[in-house]
Write an enzyme that holds these catalytic residues in place. Sequence first.
Site, PDB file in Angstrom:
ATOM      1  CG  ASP A 113      47.629 -35.193  37.534  1.00 25.86           C
ATOM      2  OD1 ASP A 113      48.372 -35.954  38.131  1.00 25.86           O
ATOM      3  OD2 ASP A 113      47.086 -35.509  36.453  1.00 25.86           O
ATOM      4  CB  VAL A 163      40.710 -39.987  43.192  1.00 29.60           C
ATOM      5  CG1 VAL A 163      41.911 -40.770  43.679  1.00 29.60           C
ATOM      6  CG2 VAL A 163      41.076 -38.519  43.007  1.00 29.60           C
ATOM      7  CG  ASP A 169      34.450 -35.215  35.992  1.00 28.11           C
ATOM      8  OD1 ASP A 169      35.559 -34.692  36.235  1.00 28.11           O
ATOM      9  OD2 ASP A 169      34.043 -35.437  34.831  1.00 28.11           O
ATOM     10  NE  ARG A 175      31.704 -32.358  37.637  1.00 27.64           N
ATOM     11  CZ  ARG A 175      32.927 -32.081  37.183  1.00 27.64           C
ATOM     12  NH1 ARG A 175      33.905 -31.917  38.030  1.00 27.64           N
ATOM     13  NH2 ARG A 175      33.168 -31.971  35.891  1.00 27.64           N
TER      14      ARG A 175
HETATM   15  P1  5GP Z   1      47.170 -30.829  35.908  1.00 26.87           P
HETATM   16  O1  5GP Z   1      47.306 -29.720  34.901  1.00 26.87           O
HETATM   17  O2  5GP Z   1      47.731 -30.509  37.253  1.00 26.87           O
HETATM   18  O3  5GP Z   1      47.748 -32.117  35.359  1.00 26.87           O
HETATM   19  O4  5GP Z   1      45.633 -31.108  35.988  1.00 26.87           O
HETATM   20  C1  5GP Z   1      44.858 -30.819  37.075  1.00 26.87           C
HETATM   21  C2  5GP Z   1      43.415 -31.126  36.746  1.00 26.87           C
HETATM   22  O5  5GP Z   1      43.306 -32.475  36.239  1.00 26.87           O
HETATM   23  C3  5GP Z   1      42.564 -31.100  37.995  1.00 26.87           C
HETATM   24  O6  5GP Z   1      42.097 -29.806  38.271  1.00 26.87           O
HETATM   25  C4  5GP Z   1      41.466 -32.099  37.637  1.00 26.87           C
HETATM   26  O7  5GP Z   1      40.470 -31.447  36.880  1.00 26.87           O
HETATM   27  C5  5GP Z   1      42.155 -33.102  36.750  1.00 26.87           C
HETATM   28  N1  5GP Z   1      42.573 -34.296  37.529  1.00 26.87           N
HETATM   29  C6  5GP Z   1      43.830 -34.627  37.903  1.00 26.87           C
HETATM   30  N2  5GP Z   1      43.841 -35.792  38.568  1.00 26.87           N
HETATM   31  C7  5GP Z   1      42.553 -36.198  38.642  1.00 26.87           C
HETATM   32  C8  5GP Z   1      41.914 -37.346  39.235  1.00 26.87           C
HETATM   33  O8  5GP Z   1      42.521 -38.246  39.832  1.00 26.87           O
HETATM   34  N3  5GP Z   1      40.570 -37.409  39.102  1.00 26.87           N
HETATM   35  C9  5GP Z   1      39.846 -36.479  38.439  1.00 26.87           C
HETATM   36  N4  5GP Z   1      38.536 -36.646  38.371  1.00 26.87           N
HETATM   37  N5  5GP Z   1      40.415 -35.380  37.886  1.00 26.87           N
HETATM   38  C10 5GP Z   1      41.754 -35.250  37.979  1.00 26.87           C
END
Ligand code: 5GP
Length: 200
Positions: A113, A163, A169, A175
């Site tokens: 993300d 999502v 989740d 999940r």
């Molecule tokens: P980042 O540090 O890249 O912002 O975070 C990544 C983590 O955020 C992913 O491994 C996941 O756990 C969570 N995440 C990011 N986008 C989503 C999403 O759309 N749905 C869910 N359930 N988790 C997300």
Amino acid sequence: MTFPSPVAYQQLMGNISEILFSAEQIQARVLELGAAISRDYEGCHPLLVGVLKGVFPFLADLARAITIPIEVDFMAIASYSAESRRNGVVRIQKDLDSAIGGRHVLFVEDVVDTGLTLNYLLRNLRSREPATLHVCAMFDKGSRRLIRTPIHYKGFDLPDRFVVGYGLDYRELYRNLPFVGLLKADAFSPGESEKKGSSK
Ligand code: 5GP
């Protein structure tokens, strides 16, 4: 009877507004990723590293789509606070069982993300001096990226939406859905919306 029966999904499906990637699309893409990884890592005996919990279906499917010898290991992380989450600083709750010095490590992610968590974990793993360290992510929300993160193998690009499914989740649910989709607005708890993050 097909397994699992469609009836079994009714309770979860009732809260899904749209399927973005079907189980069939996901499985076909995982097979392609597995074939590419098998080709690229031939003779390298790579170690696949996943971060719990969201990665478990993808890592299980990917491992079975890879046709060369591999090893698998897991980490579990937690945020210290909302502030540390914004900075990408995480606490390692469970570290790898094996040393990775000199190993070919493939870091497997469910979704990238902002890229902050991935960046933090890659820096941590790099300090252990693996021979190579590459990233395989099933989903990529490129438009949300705050920090440049190399993704060597990618399943699908995702829009900037929250999502669920295929490991991802909302409040620990969904999940087990074999597809990835969007939640209906009324499936969120009072006061929460799509902006809410996951529990990892
Ligand atoms: P980042 O540090 O890249 O912002 O975070 C990544 C983590 O955020 C992913 O491994 C996941 O756990 C969570 N995440 C990011 N986008 C989503 C999403 O759309 N749905 C869910 N359930 N988790 C997300």
